[in-house]
Design a protein around this motif. Sequence first.
Motif, PDB file in Angstrom:
ATOM      1  N   GLU A 105       0.543  -1.269   0.014  1.00 53.39           N
ATOM      2  CA  GLU A 105      -0.393   0.122   0.149  1.00 53.39           C
ATOM      3  C   GLU A 105       0.948   0.874  -0.012  1.00 53.39           C
ATOM      4  O   GLU A 105       0.305   2.443  -0.919  1.00 53.39           O
ATOM      5  N   GLU A 106       1.683   1.406   0.858  1.00 52.29           N
ATOM      6  CA  GLU A 106       2.491   2.359   0.506  1.00 52.29           C
ATOM      7  C   GLU A 106       3.830   2.482  -0.412  1.00 52.29           C
ATOM      8  O   GLU A 106       4.298   3.973  -0.171  1.00 52.29           O
ATOM      9  N   LYS A 107       4.288   1.243  -0.403  1.00 50.72           N
ATOM     10  CA  LYS A 107       6.074   1.574  -1.717  1.00 50.72           C
ATOM     11  C   LYS A 107       5.035   1.056  -3.223  1.00 50.72           C
ATOM     12  O   LYS A 107       6.046   2.029  -3.916  1.00 50.72           O
TER      13      LYS A 107
ATOM     14  N   LEU B  87       7.717   0.007   8.930  1.00 47.11           N
ATOM     15  CA  LEU B  87       6.723  -0.745   7.717  1.00 47.11           C
ATOM     16  C   LEU B  87       6.026  -1.139   8.586  1.00 47.11           C
ATOM     17  O   LEU B  87       4.773  -1.125   8.812  1.00 47.11           O
TER      18      LEU B  87
END
Length: 116
Positions: A60-62, A109
């Motif tokens: 989701e973040e990277k 993370l």
Amino acid sequence: MSTEDFEKIISPFFWSEHENSASVCLNVGEYKTEIFKARAEEGFEGNGYDWASLANVFLEEKLPHLVGIVKFDPEGSMYCAYSADKAALKQFAIAFKEAVEDKDVVHDLFSRAELD
């Protein structure tokens, strides 16, 4: 990149090809167990579900463009990500392995991973 080079890069994760998809998996319990020990009091054990929680935060973040393309199917003793888009899954596998190998990145993370 050759298949052999790719498999070395992602090891100890392993790649499996299927007719219409592929998966990248890990037999849990030996690799990077210290990540999960940091939050053991919250119930994290380092099982396949915990790895999937970590991988989901990473995705989701990277690599948000791969959300919905790379999916997870963990079990207690195995972490597994899969996709019909083999190139996308390879991209995810290499990037996730790099993140897990970077102590600062992986702990950051994991601080946002949710217990499944």
